[in-house]
Design a protein around this motif. Structure first.
Motif, mmCIF file in Angstrom:
data_model
loop_
_atom_site.group_PDB
_atom_site.id
_atom_site.type_symbol
_atom_site.label_atom_id
_atom_site.label_comp_id
_atom_site.label_asym_id
_atom_site.label_seq_id
_atom_site.Cartn_x
_atom_site.Cartn_y
_atom_site.Cartn_z
ATOM 1 N N LYS A 69 -5.327 16.482 -3.156
ATOM 2 C CA LYS A 69 -5.928 15.623 -2.130
ATOM 3 C C LYS A 69 -5.294 15.887 -0.767
ATOM 4 N N PHE A 70 -3.951 15.936 -0.715
ATOM 5 C CA PHE A 70 -3.268 16.217 0.538
ATOM 6 C C PHE A 70 -3.689 17.577 1.095
ATOM 7 N N PHE A 71 -3.698 18.562 0.204
ATOM 8 C CA PHE A 71 -4.026 19.928 0.618
ATOM 9 C C PHE A 71 -5.410 19.990 1.245
ATOM 10 N N LYS A 72 -6.401 19.430 0.579
ATOM 11 C CA LYS A 72 -7.774 19.463 1.084
ATOM 12 C C LYS A 72 -7.875 18.750 2.434
ATOM 13 N N LYS A 73 -7.160 17.641 2.558
ATOM 14 C CA LYS A 73 -7.205 16.866 3.801
ATOM 15 C C LYS A 73 -6.603 17.657 4.960
ATOM 16 N N ILE A 74 -5.434 18.231 4.751
ATOM 17 C CA ILE A 74 -4.754 18.955 5.830
ATOM 18 C C ILE A 74 -5.544 20.190 6.239
ATOM 19 N N GLY A 85 1.916 32.898 -2.371
ATOM 20 C CA GLY A 85 2.634 32.612 -1.139
ATOM 21 C C GLY A 85 3.796 31.652 -1.332
ATOM 22 N N CYS A 86 3.489 30.393 -1.671
ATOM 23 C CA CYS A 86 4.513 29.348 -1.804
ATOM 24 C C CYS A 86 4.501 28.753 -3.205
ATOM 25 N N TYR A 87 5.702 28.516 -3.753
ATOM 26 C CA TYR A 87 5.857 27.922 -5.070
ATOM 27 C C TYR A 87 6.481 26.535 -4.916
ATOM 28 N N PHE A 88 5.828 25.509 -5.442
ATOM 29 C CA PHE A 88 6.413 24.171 -5.567
ATOM 30 C C PHE A 88 6.526 23.887 -7.058
ATOM 31 N N ILE A 89 7.756 23.817 -7.570
ATOM 32 C CA ILE A 89 7.963 23.774 -9.017
ATOM 33 C C ILE A 89 8.855 22.596 -9.399
ATOM 34 N N SER A 90 8.372 21.764 -10.305
ATOM 35 C CA SER A 90 9.215 20.748 -10.930
ATOM 36 C C SER A 90 9.810 21.359 -12.195
ATOM 37 N N ASN A 106 0.820 -1.212 0.000
ATOM 38 C CA ASN A 106 0.000 0.000 0.000
ATOM 39 C C ASN A 106 0.853 1.261 0.000
ATOM 40 N N VAL A 107 1.881 1.277 -0.825
ATOM 41 C CA VAL A 107 2.772 2.425 -0.955
ATOM 42 C C VAL A 107 2.483 3.137 -2.275
ATOM 43 N N ASN A 108 2.206 4.424 -2.224
ATOM 44 C CA ASN A 108 2.071 5.238 -3.427
ATOM 45 C C ASN A 108 3.475 5.656 -3.833
ATOM 46 N N LEU A 109 4.008 5.041 -4.891
ATOM 47 C CA LEU A 109 5.409 5.251 -5.246
ATOM 48 C C LEU A 109 5.722 6.700 -5.593
ATOM 49 N N ILE A 110 4.777 7.401 -6.206
ATOM 50 C CA ILE A 110 5.079 8.761 -6.647
ATOM 51 C C ILE A 110 5.236 9.695 -5.455
ATOM 52 N N VAL A 111 4.184 9.852 -4.661
ATOM 53 C CA VAL A 111 4.240 10.860 -3.602
ATOM 54 C C VAL A 111 4.838 10.346 -2.305
ATOM 55 N N GLN A 112 4.839 9.039 -2.105
ATOM 56 C CA GLN A 112 5.367 8.508 -0.865
ATOM 57 C C GLN A 112 6.750 7.892 -1.029
ATOM 58 N N GLY A 113 7.235 7.875 -2.241
ATOM 59 C CA GLY A 113 8.573 7.362 -2.495
ATOM 60 C C GLY A 113 9.378 8.339 -3.306
ATOM 61 N N HIS A 114 9.047 8.441 -4.595
ATOM 62 C CA HIS A 114 9.813 9.299 -5.489
ATOM 63 C C HIS A 114 9.728 10.771 -5.084
ATOM 64 N N GLU A 115 8.676 11.160 -4.377
ATOM 65 C CA GLU A 115 8.528 12.562 -3.979
ATOM 66 C C GLU A 115 8.273 12.700 -2.483
ATOM 67 N N ILE A 116 8.806 11.792 -1.688
ATOM 68 C CA ILE A 116 8.494 11.800 -0.257
ATOM 69 C C ILE A 116 8.961 13.086 0.423
ATOM 70 N N PHE A 117 10.123 13.623 0.031
ATOM 71 C CA PHE A 117 10.597 14.850 0.676
ATOM 72 C C PHE A 117 9.691 16.023 0.319
ATOM 73 N N GLN A 118 9.330 16.123 -0.951
ATOM 74 C CA GLN A 118 8.417 17.198 -1.336
ATOM 75 C C GLN A 118 7.083 17.057 -0.614
ATOM 76 N N THR A 119 6.595 15.827 -0.496
ATOM 77 C CA THR A 119 5.322 15.600 0.179
ATOM 78 C C THR A 119 5.387 16.052 1.631
ATOM 79 N N ARG A 120 6.456 15.680 2.313
ATOM 80 C CA ARG A 120 6.591 16.078 3.725
ATOM 81 C C ARG A 120 6.650 17.590 3.874
ATOM 82 N N VAL A 121 7.488 18.239 3.065
ATOM 83 C CA VAL A 121 7.644 19.690 3.158
ATOM 84 C C VAL A 121 6.338 20.386 2.782
ATOM 85 N N PHE A 122 5.677 19.871 1.768
ATOM 86 C CA PHE A 122 4.385 20.421 1.369
ATOM 87 C C PHE A 122 3.391 20.367 2.526
#
Length: 264
Positions: free
Chosen positions: A74-79, A179-184, A28-44
């Motif tokens: 989804k994360f944003f709405k939840k938090i 306010g905040c920019y998250f840019i790939s 039950n691991v989402n590879l994109i946001v919980q693996g490949h982008e885990i640092f961005q997800t946490r900081v976000f």
């Protein structure tokens, strides 16, 4: 500022090292946001919590350009909901399949979904039918259509279109409205784009984190830039190191290499 507060509450798993998609599905691991982008997800997640605490507004908003299936929305709405605020979200994606999924996932009055691209269009992207017509959506258009005066979070992963969007922000003097920019960033699409975006952002914001492609753990192998409004910089520049590094204190001994979090 609280440390590891919201992140602990709802991220499911993040992993240390490589997992196949089959292994990820099994655990039950989402590879994109919980693996490949885990640092961005946490900081976000951390910065969304901080903004909610600092703002006296009832509604916190986010614009996600190139939303794909909308994980960050989804994360944003939840938090925001967990912190007793209301959220308003705007999502875009040029891929027909992603657009359909966004509409199905966020079928509510507080989320607006648009089919189109921002900046320049990379026509080599998979899942695009070059016989289709493509609708260009500027940030200015989105602000106007949704009566948005200030964007708390601008998140973009638009396959090389990021440079033109930043140019729009600078040229139209929209920097005080973000306010905040998250840019790939996408060197494979436009060589040198990472540094060019940094150069433009330096004039209107404060860059907190910038990592050239491939930014593993941050942007699924793309480059990554986190910048904040100059007025917010003194309040948001000190991000706890737990968010930007793999930590062993959450190791799950039953599944080697997995960092365990509570369920969403």
């Amino acid at each position: 500022m609280p440390c590891m507060a919201i992140v602990d509450k709802f991220l499911v798993n993040s992993f240390l090292g490589w997992m196949s998609q089959e292994e990820a599905d099994k655990h039950n691991v989402n590879l994109i946001v919980q693996g490949h982008e885990i640092f961005q997800t946490r900081v976000f997640c951390y910065l969304v919590e901080q903004i909610c605490g600092l703002s006296d507004k009832e509604t916190i908003n986010m614009v996600e350009l190139g939303a794909d299936v909308g994980d960050y929305t989804k994360f944003f709405k939840k938090i925001v909901g967990m912190l007793d605020k209301k959220s308003f979200n705007v999502c875009t994606d040029v891929c027909p399949k992603a657009f359909k999924q966004l509409n199905e996932k966020f079928n509510d009055v507080d989320t607006k979904v648009y089919h189109g691209y921002s900046g320049t269009l990379d026509k080599t992207m998979p899942h695009l039918d070059l016989n289709d017509s493509f609708n260009k959506i500027t940030l200015t258009d989105l602000l106007s259509k949704n009566n948005i005066e200030y964007i708390d979070f601008l998140h973009m992963d638009i396959q090389g279109g990021e440079e033109e969007v930043i140019e729009e922000i600078v040229d139209r003097e929209l920097c005080d409205k973000i306010g905040c920019y998250f840019i790939s960033t996408h060197e494979d699409v436009s060589p040198g784009i990472h540094q060019r975006v940094i150069n433009r952002l330096n004039d209107v914001s404060k860059i907190i984190i910038e990592i050239e492609q491939p930014a593993f753990g941050w942007a699924f192998g793309d480059g990554f830039i986190l910048a904040v409004n100059t007025k917010l910089h003194p309040l948001l520049s000190r991000i706890p190191s737990e968010y930007t590094n793999f930590s062993t204190k959450f190791n799950d001994v039953k599944i080697p290499g997995i960092l365990r979090y509570h369920n969403l």
